[in-house]
Structure formats: C-alpha cells, structure tokens
Write a protein that holds these residues in place. Structure first.
Motif, mmCIF file in Angstrom:
data_model
loop_
_atom_site.group_PDB
_atom_site.id
_atom_site.type_symbol
_atom_site.label_atom_id
_atom_site.label_comp_id
_atom_site.label_asym_id
_atom_site.label_seq_id
_atom_site.Cartn_x
_atom_site.Cartn_y
_atom_site.Cartn_z
ATOM 1 N N GLU A 168 0.669 -1.198 -0.033
ATOM 2 C CA GLU A 168 0.005 0.050 0.039
ATOM 3 C C GLU A 168 0.805 1.326 0.020
ATOM 4 O O GLU A 168 0.497 2.179 -0.372
ATOM 5 N N TYR A 169 2.001 1.132 0.363
ATOM 6 C CA TYR A 169 2.982 2.356 0.406
ATOM 7 C C TYR A 169 3.113 2.775 -0.870
ATOM 8 O O TYR A 169 3.325 4.183 -0.943
ATOM 9 N N VAL A 170 3.154 2.258 -1.968
ATOM 10 C CA VAL A 170 3.332 2.610 -3.227
ATOM 11 C C VAL A 170 1.861 2.916 -3.971
ATOM 12 O O VAL A 170 1.625 3.757 -4.532
ATOM 13 N N TYR A 171 0.912 1.697 -3.688
ATOM 14 C CA TYR A 171 -0.112 1.737 -4.203
ATOM 15 C C TYR A 171 -1.284 2.810 -3.903
ATOM 16 O O TYR A 171 -2.172 3.016 -4.561
ATOM 17 N N SER A 172 -1.014 3.258 -2.698
ATOM 18 C CA SER A 172 -1.913 4.408 -2.235
ATOM 19 C C SER A 172 -1.760 5.651 -3.128
ATOM 20 O O SER A 172 -2.703 6.474 -3.190
ATOM 21 N N ARG A 173 -0.481 5.644 -3.587
ATOM 22 C CA ARG A 173 -0.068 6.888 -4.428
ATOM 23 C C ARG A 173 -0.665 6.845 -5.806
ATOM 24 O O ARG A 173 -1.012 7.722 -6.544
ATOM 25 N N GLU B 93 10.289 -12.620 -15.378
ATOM 26 C CA GLU B 93 9.320 -13.563 -15.721
ATOM 27 C C GLU B 93 7.841 -13.427 -14.957
ATOM 28 O O GLU B 93 6.938 -13.586 -15.573
ATOM 29 N N GLY B 94 8.176 -13.191 -13.712
ATOM 30 C CA GLY B 94 6.833 -12.804 -13.382
ATOM 31 C C GLY B 94 5.933 -11.635 -13.584
ATOM 32 O O GLY B 94 4.798 -11.449 -13.946
ATOM 33 N N THR B 95 6.817 -10.506 -13.923
ATOM 34 C CA THR B 95 6.006 -9.126 -14.362
ATOM 35 C C THR B 95 5.381 -9.470 -15.775
ATOM 36 O O THR B 95 4.237 -9.152 -16.031
ATOM 37 N N ALA B 96 6.055 -10.184 -16.775
ATOM 38 C CA ALA B 96 5.580 -10.666 -18.008
ATOM 39 C C ALA B 96 4.351 -11.452 -17.946
ATOM 40 O O ALA B 96 3.455 -11.166 -18.706
ATOM 41 N N GLU B 97 4.345 -12.353 -17.047
ATOM 42 C CA GLU B 97 3.273 -13.235 -16.989
ATOM 43 C C GLU B 97 1.999 -12.659 -16.607
ATOM 44 O O GLU B 97 0.816 -12.664 -17.090
ATOM 45 N N LEU B 98 2.340 -11.688 -15.337
ATOM 46 C CA LEU B 98 1.128 -11.016 -14.960
ATOM 47 C C LEU B 98 0.404 -9.872 -16.105
ATOM 48 O O LEU B 98 -0.573 -9.786 -16.136
ATOM 49 N N ILE B 99 1.458 -9.401 -16.895
ATOM 50 C CA ILE B 99 0.922 -8.262 -17.786
ATOM 51 C C ILE B 99 0.109 -9.045 -18.909
ATOM 52 O O ILE B 99 -0.594 -8.512 -19.481
ATOM 53 N N ALA B 100 0.631 -10.340 -19.274
ATOM 54 C CA ALA B 100 -0.176 -11.143 -20.287
ATOM 55 C C ALA B 100 -1.636 -11.350 -19.671
ATOM 56 O O ALA B 100 -2.304 -11.560 -20.597
ATOM 57 N N LYS B 101 -1.668 -11.644 -18.425
ATOM 58 C CA LYS B 101 -3.046 -11.744 -18.097
ATOM 59 C C LYS B 101 -3.986 -10.360 -17.918
ATOM 60 O O LYS B 101 -5.204 -10.491 -18.186
ATOM 61 N N PHE B 102 -3.094 -9.429 -17.442
ATOM 62 C CA PHE B 102 -3.909 -8.094 -17.331
ATOM 63 C C PHE B 102 -3.119 -6.781 -18.081
ATOM 64 O O PHE B 102 -2.608 -6.049 -17.426
ATOM 65 N N PRO B 103 -3.288 -6.999 -19.268
ATOM 66 C CA PRO B 103 -2.403 -6.039 -20.155
ATOM 67 C C PRO B 103 -2.802 -4.470 -19.796
ATOM 68 O O PRO B 103 -1.987 -3.651 -20.027
ATOM 69 N N GLU B 104 -4.096 -4.486 -19.486
ATOM 70 C CA GLU B 104 -4.859 -3.082 -19.154
ATOM 71 C C GLU B 104 -4.059 -2.491 -18.150
ATOM 72 O O GLU B 104 -4.130 -1.293 -17.813
ATOM 73 N N HIS B 105 -3.434 -3.168 -17.184
ATOM 74 C CA HIS B 105 -2.824 -2.773 -15.873
ATOM 75 C C HIS B 105 -1.236 -2.788 -15.987
ATOM 76 O O HIS B 105 -0.512 -2.689 -15.062
ATOM 77 N N GLU B 106 -0.682 -2.612 -17.154
ATOM 78 C CA GLU B 106 0.755 -2.818 -17.439
ATOM 79 C C GLU B 106 1.501 -1.915 -16.566
ATOM 80 O O GLU B 106 2.334 -2.308 -15.853
ATOM 81 N N LEU C 139 0.663 -0.157 -13.927
ATOM 82 C CA LEU C 139 0.754 -0.358 -12.420
ATOM 83 C C LEU C 139 1.554 -1.888 -12.020
ATOM 84 O O LEU C 139 1.883 -1.579 -11.013
ATOM 85 N N ILE C 140 1.315 -2.660 -12.742
ATOM 86 C CA ILE C 140 2.034 -3.972 -12.596
ATOM 87 C C ILE C 140 3.569 -3.670 -12.811
ATOM 88 O O ILE C 140 4.357 -4.352 -11.754
ATOM 89 N N ARG C 141 4.015 -3.167 -13.686
ATOM 90 C CA ARG C 141 5.487 -2.603 -13.716
ATOM 91 C C ARG C 141 5.925 -1.915 -12.451
ATOM 92 O O ARG C 141 7.193 -2.098 -12.126
ATOM 93 N N ALA C 142 5.074 -1.171 -12.051
ATOM 94 C CA ALA C 142 5.566 -0.214 -10.682
ATOM 95 C C ALA C 142 5.763 -1.179 -9.507
ATOM 96 O O ALA C 142 6.355 -0.530 -8.886
ATOM 97 N N PHE C 143 5.284 -2.469 -9.460
ATOM 98 C CA PHE C 143 5.481 -3.116 -8.069
ATOM 99 C C PHE C 143 7.047 -3.542 -8.017
ATOM 100 O O PHE C 143 7.422 -2.927 -7.077
ATOM 101 N N TYR C 144 7.695 -3.654 -9.058
ATOM 102 C CA TYR C 144 9.182 -4.043 -8.489
ATOM 103 C C TYR C 144 9.964 -2.846 -9.045
ATOM 104 O O TYR C 144 11.065 -2.698 -8.545
ATOM 105 N N GLU C 145 9.429 -1.890 -9.675
ATOM 106 C CA GLU C 145 10.385 -0.787 -10.188
ATOM 107 C C GLU C 145 10.334 0.261 -9.021
ATOM 108 O O GLU C 145 11.327 0.929 -8.763
ATOM 109 N N ARG C 146 9.073 0.115 -8.064
ATOM 110 C CA ARG C 146 9.201 0.823 -7.026
ATOM 111 C C ARG C 146 9.078 0.154 -5.693
ATOM 112 O O ARG C 146 8.695 0.815 -4.682
ATOM 113 N N TRP C 147 9.664 -1.093 -5.789
ATOM 114 C CA TRP C 147 9.641 -1.819 -4.817
ATOM 115 C C TRP C 147 10.284 -1.014 -3.468
ATOM 116 O O TRP C 147 9.747 -1.321 -2.137
#
Length: 207
Positions: free
Chosen positions: A20-25, A57-70, A72-80
């Motif tokens: 939440e520290y990242v995604y609340s923003r 690998e994990g990021t690519a797999e999740l983007i393939a499932k939810f391309p509309e959230h690419e 936000l998904i990339r932000a997970f580890y980029e802003r970890w």
C-alpha cells in the motif's frame, strides 16, 4: 529443556513492508486499490518471486493476464523500495535483548533473491544473524517443511545435535508459525512485540 536458538522472520517482524505504500499513491480510490491488490498484484503472485521466479518472468506473466494494468504491474518492482517503511523498532528491540543475552539468532524469510540485497544493504539488523535463509535463493517458500529443514541444517552447523523442540520461530504469518509448530518447533505468531516477548519469557528466554 532450554531453548537453544531463535529464528526470526523479517517482513512484518523486523522490517515494515506494505504494498500500500506505493499503491495508495498510484490508485487513490481505496476500493479500486484493494481490488487491484486482491486480484492483480496479489500476494500469491509475490510469493512466486519469493520462491525463485525472476522479476522479469513474473512481471511478463502478469502483464499477459492483465495488459490493461501494465503500468501498475511494472510499478510493483520498479518502485519496490518505496514499499519499505523502515525498521520495526519494537521487533528490533527483541533482537537486541536476545543478542545481548547471547541467544543464537537466525533468519528465515520469504523474499525475492533480486530485492533482498537492497534490504540487506539498507537495514543493518538483517546482518546480525548467524545464518539467513532467503526463500528466493533456495527456491522454496514458507510454510513448506523443506525450508524449515534447510534452516535447521544451518542451525545444526552452529549447534550440533539441536532438536526441534529447542528452536523458536517467530513469524507474523500464522500459517508459517503453525508450520513450525507442526515440525516440533515453538512457532510464535507475531502480532505485537509485547505478545511475542511474553511468549518468549514463557519459554524461558531472557526478554
């Protein structure tokens, strides 16, 4: 019989980590944010990286499932690193007290091998343990019995002949604490440092 070693989990016990520290923003609306964390970047996905899957690998797999959230998904580890809120001082105080009493201390954490070095460099408390097992490095995560077996093997190198009932394991995840208990350890579910200290005193430890 006296306790011979205490094993600490890190996140939620010694280090404050929250998505939440990242995604609340990034997602101001609480309902939308919770849906995203429950269905997209959910903890089951995080555990895949904690178990050894690469971030790429994990990021690519999740983007393939939810391309509309690419993004936000990339932000997970980029802003970890922004998900780390610092040390939990009351948990670190337990380490201080046990260490001062010369109780052997060990670490067992579910953590990505790729992100753990950042925490290792920035939080000196993590370097105070005789041995640390990081799930992403060994390819198995708590609560699997195999990771506890690896931890016990490391402990035995320092304390030959140590038995499960001579070990304490502290974790903020109930399932992980229960897994340790099922293996004969003293699993302590960490809900607060005060309650954990009470449990440790009941086991005869000087806290």
């Amino acid at each position: 019989m006296a306790i011979k070693a205490v094993v600490f989990d890190f996140g939620g016990v010694l280090i404050d980590w929250k998505r939440e520290y990242v995604y609340s923003r990034l997602i101001p609306d609480e309902t939308e944010r919770q849906w995203f964390l429950d269905h997209v970047c959910k903890m089951e996905w995080v555990v895949q990286q904690d178990g050894g899957q690469t971030i790429a690998e994990g990021t690519a797999e999740l983007i393939a499932k939810f391309p509309e959230h690419e993004a936000l998904i990339r932000a997970f580890y980029e802003r970890w690193p922004e998900m780390l809120g610092g040390v939990l001082t009351d948990g670190v105080a337990l380490v201080d007290t046990l260490d001062a009493a010369h109780v052997p201390l060990f670490g067992l954490t579910n953590w990505s091998a790729e992100t753990f070095p950042y925490a290792w460099e920035n939080y000196p408390v993590l370097r105070r343990f005789r041995e640390v097992i990081v799930s992403g490095r060994v390819g198995v995560v708590k609560p699997a019995p195999a990771i506890f077996a690896l931890m016990r093997a490391d402990i035995e190198r320092h304390l030959p002949g140590v038995e499960p009932h001579e070990l304490v394991f502290i974790d903020d995840n109930l399932h992980n604490a229960e897994a340790a208990t099922a293996l004969g350890w003293h699993g302590v579910h960490h809900t607060s440092a005060a309650r954990t200290a009470t449990k440790l005193r009941e086991l005869g430890l000087p806290v």
